[in-house]
Structure formats: C-alpha cells, structure tokens
Design an enzyme around this catalytic site. Sequence first.
Site, PDB file in Angstrom:
ATOM      1  N   CYS A  54      20.473 -19.472 -31.687  1.00 39.91           N
ATOM      2  CA  CYS A  54      21.546 -18.494 -31.896  1.00 39.91           C
ATOM      3  C   CYS A  54      21.949 -18.448 -33.373  1.00 39.91           C
ATOM      4  O   CYS A  54      22.111 -19.494 -34.007  1.00 39.91           O
ATOM      5  CB  CYS A  54      22.756 -18.854 -31.033  1.00 39.91           C
ATOM      6  SG  CYS A  54      24.111 -17.650 -31.157  1.00 39.91           S
ATOM      7  N   CYS A  61      28.842 -25.709 -30.652  1.00 44.98           N
ATOM      8  CA  CYS A  61      27.692 -25.284 -29.850  1.00 44.98           C
ATOM      9  C   CYS A  61      26.361 -25.864 -30.329  1.00 44.98           C
ATOM     10  O   CYS A  61      25.941 -25.608 -31.468  1.00 44.98           O
ATOM     11  CB  CYS A  61      27.610 -23.762 -29.822  1.00 44.98           C
ATOM     12  SG  CYS A  61      26.283 -23.163 -28.739  1.00 44.98           S
ATOM     13  N   CYS A  98      26.206 -17.271 -12.771  1.00 51.22           N
ATOM     14  CA  CYS A  98      26.416 -16.756 -14.121  1.00 51.22           C
ATOM     15  C   CYS A  98      25.186 -17.042 -14.978  1.00 51.22           C
ATOM     16  O   CYS A  98      24.650 -18.152 -14.958  1.00 51.22           O
ATOM     17  CB  CYS A  98      27.646 -17.403 -14.742  1.00 51.22           C
ATOM     18  SG  CYS A  98      28.105 -16.661 -16.336  1.00 51.22           S
ATOM     19  N   CYS A 190      36.092 -12.677 -17.357  1.00 52.86           N
ATOM     20  CA  CYS A 190      36.232 -14.135 -17.322  1.00 52.86           C
ATOM     21  C   CYS A 190      36.423 -14.575 -18.768  1.00 52.86           C
ATOM     22  O   CYS A 190      35.510 -14.424 -19.586  1.00 52.86           O
ATOM     23  CB  CYS A 190      34.975 -14.755 -16.707  1.00 52.86           C
ATOM     24  SG  CYS A 190      34.928 -16.564 -16.732  1.00 52.86           S
ATOM     25  N   ARG A 262      39.422 -21.892 -13.895  1.00 48.47           N
ATOM     26  CA  ARG A 262      38.179 -22.640 -13.726  1.00 48.47           C
ATOM     27  C   ARG A 262      38.197 -23.950 -14.511  1.00 48.47           C
ATOM     28  O   ARG A 262      38.323 -23.949 -15.735  1.00 48.47           O
ATOM     29  CB  ARG A 262      36.989 -21.774 -14.148  1.00 48.47           C
ATOM     30  CG  ARG A 262      36.952 -20.453 -13.397  1.00 48.47           C
ATOM     31  CD  ARG A 262      35.648 -19.699 -13.575  1.00 48.47           C
ATOM     32  NE  ARG A 262      35.729 -18.387 -12.937  1.00 48.47           N
ATOM     33  CZ  ARG A 262      35.547 -18.168 -11.642  1.00 48.47           C
ATOM     34  NH1 ARG A 262      35.249 -19.169 -10.843  1.00 48.47           N
ATOM     35  NH2 ARG A 262      35.651 -16.947 -11.134  1.00 48.47           N
TER      36      ARG A 262
END
Length: 328
Positions: A54, A61, A98, A190, A262
């Site tokens: 990415c 991350c 997901c 979400c 969540r």
Amino acid sequence: MAMIRNDWTKEEISEIYHKPVLDLIYQAATIHRQYHEPNEVQVCTLLSIKTGGCPEDCAYCPQAARYHTDIKVEKLLDVQTVLQKAQEAKEAGSTRFCMGAAWREVRNNRDFDKVLEMVKGVAQMGLEVCCTLGMLTEEQAIKLKEAGLYAYNHNLDTSEEFYDEIISTRTYQDRLNTIANANKAKISVCSGGIIGMGETIEDRIGMLHTLATLPEHPESVPVNALVPVAGTPLENQPKVSVWEMVRMIATARILMPKAMVRLSAGRVRMSVEEQALCFLAGANSIFAGDKLLTTPNPDYISDQEMFQVLNLKPRQAYKNELTESLNV
C-alpha cells in the site's frame, strides 16, 4: 428509550466518558438493552483479498510499502478463492463477511470488476457483505451497492486534531467524503477507530464526537486496540488497558444506541473476562478467525468456547431489515 441524537457536544461526551466506570457501564448496558438483545453478538469475518504494497503511510499498518515488516505483497485473490473463504466463514458461524484490499483508493479497472463479482457471490450466500477498499467515489459506491454490498468500512482512525500524526497521505476530509459517498449510495457505513496510538483522551472524545454528529450514525462502530507490529512507527506503543476499551465502547454505545459496536483488533490480548466486560458495556459484534487482515486474532474454536461460557448467541444476518419488514 434513549433518544437518538446527532447534536452531541464534546463537553457532554467528555462528561460521559469520565463517569465512574461502574456507573458508565450501567448506563451503557441499560441503553444497550433498549435497542439490542444483550446476549446476542454478531460474528464477522475479515479477509485480506489484496495484501501489502500500500502506498499510504498509516503509522499503525504493516501493509504500508514504506515500512519493513514481514508482510509479503500479494496480488488480488481470485474470485473462487474468496467465495470459498466466505463459505467456510458462514459454516463456522459468521453472518457478515468483509473483504479488505490494501489500496489507497478504488480504481475503475479489472481488479474492481473482480471485487464486484466477489460481492455478488458473497451476497448470494445470504451473508451481509462488507468491503474496505480505501477511498471511494459515489459512482463506485453505487456499483458496489448494485452488486449487493451491504456495508462499507472506512475508519476515521482518530480525531481530526491527531490525524496528521498518524497519516499524511490522505486527509481527514477524504475519509469523511468516502463515508458520505457510501451513504449517498444507501450502503450502511462501518466506521470507528483505533486507540493506543499515542493519542490523548481528548482525541478519543473528538473521534467519537465526529462519528456521533454525522448526519446519520454509522450502522457499526469498530473499536480497535492497537496491535503494535515490528517495523511500523508504532511498534513500541504500550498495550491498551481493558478499562480504556470499556470506556470507549460504553461511550460509543450511549452516543449511538442503534449502532453495532464492534470489539475489533486487540482481542487476541484480552482474556474472556475482559471481553465479557466489553460486551456488558455495549459491544455486540466481534471479528472471528485467526487473522484481522494481517494481525493476529482469536481462532474460531476459542470464540466458540467463549460463547458457551458467556451463554452468547450469534446474531443472524440482515436482522435490522428482517425486523423492519415484520413491523410493517
């Protein structure tokens, strides 16, 4: 019934967040029972359909190409592999599936066409299908909706004030724009964030304030505890305590009563007792499977054992829609 509000002030949220923890849990649990079945938890599965490489610089991350982690770059999975994983997740008890891709943004190309095929296939299984693919235009959101997408995940991560300390490759407004584009396409949103990245309590309150004052509350709000990964700028951050998670979950439940809150990343470092406190405070969803994209997560067997100990039952797919249709 607790009133649904979109006009919360930061001062009000701060007052809620700083309540004595037992009073906070009691208030959240009371509101939770007004809008949800207290012993029902939705089981979701998150699959990385395109891993690593990415171009973003999100400090937490391991999939960012600029950091030296042990993540191997992989191309987009083929459609049949993803549908097989979705079927396995359904058989293991998940009702939401997901799919996450390590992209900065969705591009109109063959890979996006494949994702649309994946969405169609998963939706046909009767699962709530969710995607997290980075930034999204309104036109792309409409295509995903037409393919059967139920939800789009796009986390704010933190407050607007702290955001630049964590990410420089896209703006806070970019995130809000993607959320707005999903809403325009009638896709449920979400959106939540991560705690434990070095932010202040005021930053946590600021993030909740942004979510709770959106024109429409997110349908689900993931609360993540940072899982530090070697090779990322946040690799040495200390573990978030369960009480910090409880305060975030309880405050989110009070501010956004209808939302699915969540209990997301970080569960692998929590005991059953700590997770039970989070459920008591208003969490009613978990991600199952031994990985959340690339970070560790409790396996299905551990979660099944926890459900038995706590007498929890899984929430069915599309419950909100089924309930509304019965009340018509």
